[in-house]
Design a protein around this motif. Structure first.
Motif: not given
Length: 100
Positions: A37-53
């Motif tokens: 919530l501090c940075r407004g980061i969603t689970d989809s953003q984290i999932r995409k970053a993990v999928q990107a390596g």
């Protein structure tokens, strides 16, 4: 742990039958969960970053700045990383076993 919140987005499909246009609205549900919530980061953003390596927490912290402020999102971020890595491992597993 942040809760999931469904957002309904209308999608309009246009079809023609040579005399007029018919419009039909369909609602498509998009589930987004805010992890940080501090940075407004969603689970989809984290999932995409993990999928990107970016498979380590420190890589996500550098790129998305997740966990950079209060730290309450660290545990959920680690769970998402583990889930994505497990999912990737299952997708790469062979569907057969080699018989000697």
């Amino acid at each position: 742990m942040a809760g999931k919140r469904g957002i309904l987005l209308p999608i309009v499909i246009c079809t023609t039958n040579h005399s007029h246009l018919d419009f039909m609205a369909i609602q498509h549900e998009v589930n987004t969960m805010y992890v940080c919530l501090c940075r407004g980061i969603t689970d989809s953003q984290i999932r995409k970053a993990v999928q990107a390596g970016k498979t380590e927490f420190r890589q996500l912290k550098q790129s998305l700045e997740v966990g950079a402020q209060c730290g309450k999102c660290v545990r959920m971020t680690m769970e998402i990383i583990a889930a994505e890595l497990d999912k990737a491992e299952l997708e790469q597993a062979p569907l057969y076993y080699e018989v000697a």
